[in-house]
Motif scaffolding. Structure first.
Motif, PDB file in Angstrom:
ATOM      1  N   LEU A   1       0.778  -1.278  -0.110  1.00  0.00           N
ATOM      2  CA  LEU A   1      -0.136   0.067   0.134  1.00  0.00           C
ATOM      3  C   LEU A   1       0.932   1.165  -0.128  1.00  0.00           C
ATOM      4  O   LEU A   1       0.332   2.385  -0.027  1.00  0.00           O
ATOM      5  N   GLY A   2       2.343   0.829   0.025  1.00  0.00           N
ATOM      6  CA  GLY A   2       2.840   2.308   0.190  1.00  0.00           C
ATOM      7  C   GLY A   2       3.211   3.249  -1.028  1.00  0.00           C
ATOM      8  O   GLY A   2       4.483   3.466  -1.308  1.00  0.00           O
ATOM      9  N   HIS A   3       2.340   3.291  -1.917  1.00  0.00           N
ATOM     10  CA  HIS A   3       2.320   4.099  -3.135  1.00  0.00           C
ATOM     11  C   HIS A   3       1.140   4.557  -3.274  1.00  0.00           C
ATOM     12  O   HIS A   3       0.232   3.805  -3.466  1.00  0.00           O
ATOM     13  N   PRO A   4       1.105   5.872  -3.665  1.00  0.00           N
ATOM     14  CA  PRO A   4      -0.186   6.460  -3.807  1.00  0.00           C
ATOM     15  C   PRO A   4      -1.004   5.665  -4.928  1.00  0.00           C
ATOM     16  O   PRO A   4      -2.271   5.847  -4.779  1.00  0.00           O
TER      17      PRO A   4
ATOM     18  N   VAL B   1      -2.578   2.767  -3.485  1.00  0.00           N
ATOM     19  CA  VAL B   1      -4.008   3.048  -2.921  1.00  0.00           C
ATOM     20  C   VAL B   1      -5.082   3.476  -3.675  1.00  0.00           C
ATOM     21  O   VAL B   1      -6.216   3.155  -3.537  1.00  0.00           O
ATOM     22  N   GLN B   2      -4.983   4.336  -4.498  1.00  0.00           N
ATOM     23  CA  GLN B   2      -5.843   4.708  -5.475  1.00  0.00           C
ATOM     24  C   GLN B   2      -6.661   3.633  -6.038  1.00  0.00           C
ATOM     25  O   GLN B   2      -7.728   3.537  -6.248  1.00  0.00           O
TER      26      GLN B   2
ATOM     27  N   LEU C   1      -6.554   0.490  -5.209  1.00  0.00           N
ATOM     28  CA  LEU C   1      -7.319  -0.264  -4.173  1.00  0.00           C
ATOM     29  C   LEU C   1      -8.829   0.260  -3.947  1.00  0.00           C
ATOM     30  O   LEU C   1      -9.645  -0.364  -3.868  1.00  0.00           O
ATOM     31  N   ARG C   2      -8.800   1.498  -3.838  1.00  0.00           N
ATOM     32  CA  ARG C   2      -9.896   2.428  -3.515  1.00  0.00           C
ATOM     33  C   ARG C   2     -10.997   2.207  -4.775  1.00  0.00           C
ATOM     34  O   ARG C   2     -12.023   1.935  -4.433  1.00  0.00           O
TER      35      ARG C   2
ATOM     36  N   VAL D   1     -12.557  -1.242  -4.277  1.00  0.00           N
ATOM     37  CA  VAL D   1     -13.306  -1.249  -3.177  1.00  0.00           C
ATOM     38  C   VAL D   1     -14.691  -0.527  -3.347  1.00  0.00           C
ATOM     39  O   VAL D   1     -15.710  -1.040  -3.026  1.00  0.00           O
ATOM     40  N   ARG D   2     -14.444   0.615  -4.003  1.00  0.00           N
ATOM     41  CA  ARG D   2     -15.610   1.533  -4.317  1.00  0.00           C
ATOM     42  C   ARG D   2     -16.703   0.629  -5.317  1.00  0.00           C
ATOM     43  O   ARG D   2     -17.787   0.627  -5.107  1.00  0.00           O
TER      44      ARG D   2
END
Lengths: 118, 118
Positions: free
Chosen positions: B43-46, B49-50, B52-53, B56-57
DNA sequence: CAACTTCATCGTTTATCTACGATATAAGTG
DNA sequence: CACTTATATCGTAGATAAACGATGAAGTTG
């Protein structure tokens, strides 16, 4: 004979007060992504996870015998501490010849909020 | 004229069933440290994270237009997807000429448990 | 003040990460 | 089968990260 100083300090020594005020920053969006990535990256090494746990468990300032707990050279541990400090996850306060470390509850809460919000 | 295929699929296409069984692994100890570090690193990179989001969304399989959402080259996005996949956070399933991605709820839950346990 | 302790920083080496373009693969389409 | 589309992989360059020993800085002790 020389008695070793206790290596764990009470909260009053340097730990931040248990500031319970809510964090109003959003838990998603570009900024939150950056923030989460930064925090996650800081946790992205087993040694740093271990350090963080040590500090959380003690719930108090812990003077440098963190080095004794890890199978790493002192300079390496110091670097890991710096990474955690830069990320805002821990705090280090000078106490005479040593440095006392403790977690930054605010940031830890923030991390939990960001992860929980996934 | 050619109609674009919908790029979001229903759960049945490839998303794992909402397996709610509890994870019995401990949330601390050396093994948990390694595990948390691995997940955090992923998860250590923007960009990750994006990604993954996004998944998830949607809460559904999302075919490759992930690339369109990020300001990165296709090969770079593919690499980030691979990192997430290797960490077990997402899953990719081949669907004809494309690949559908979705989150791996089990691992995401595990991450939340590990972080929450700090 | 000299010696010691505790920790940070420096310099270096080796490894990993990030990004890209180019190329390969694999499945549909005409 | 040639052609397009969607992804992955390769190769590479530059940036960061991780580890260590050596050294430096700051405080304490004798």
């Amino acid at each position: 004979m020389k008695l070793a100083k206790p290596s764990v300090r009470t909260k009053s020594a340097c730990c931040p007060p248990a500031n319970e005020e809510a964090d109003l920053r959003p838990i998603e969006g570009e900024l939150a992504d950056e923030e989460l990535a930064t925090l996650a990256k800081a946790l992205g090494h087993p040694a740093r996870v271990q350090i963080l746990r040590l500090l959380v468990r003690k719930d108090a300032c812990m003077c440098g015998d963190i080095v004794d707990e890890l199978p790493l050279a002192q300079s390496t541990v110091s670097q890991h501490l710096k990474v955690l400090k830069t990320a805002g996850l821990i705090r280090g306060e000078i106490d005479g010849p040593r440095v006392c470390y403790c977690i930054e509850p605010r940031t830890l809460r923030r991390l939990k909020a960001l992860i929980g919000g996934l």
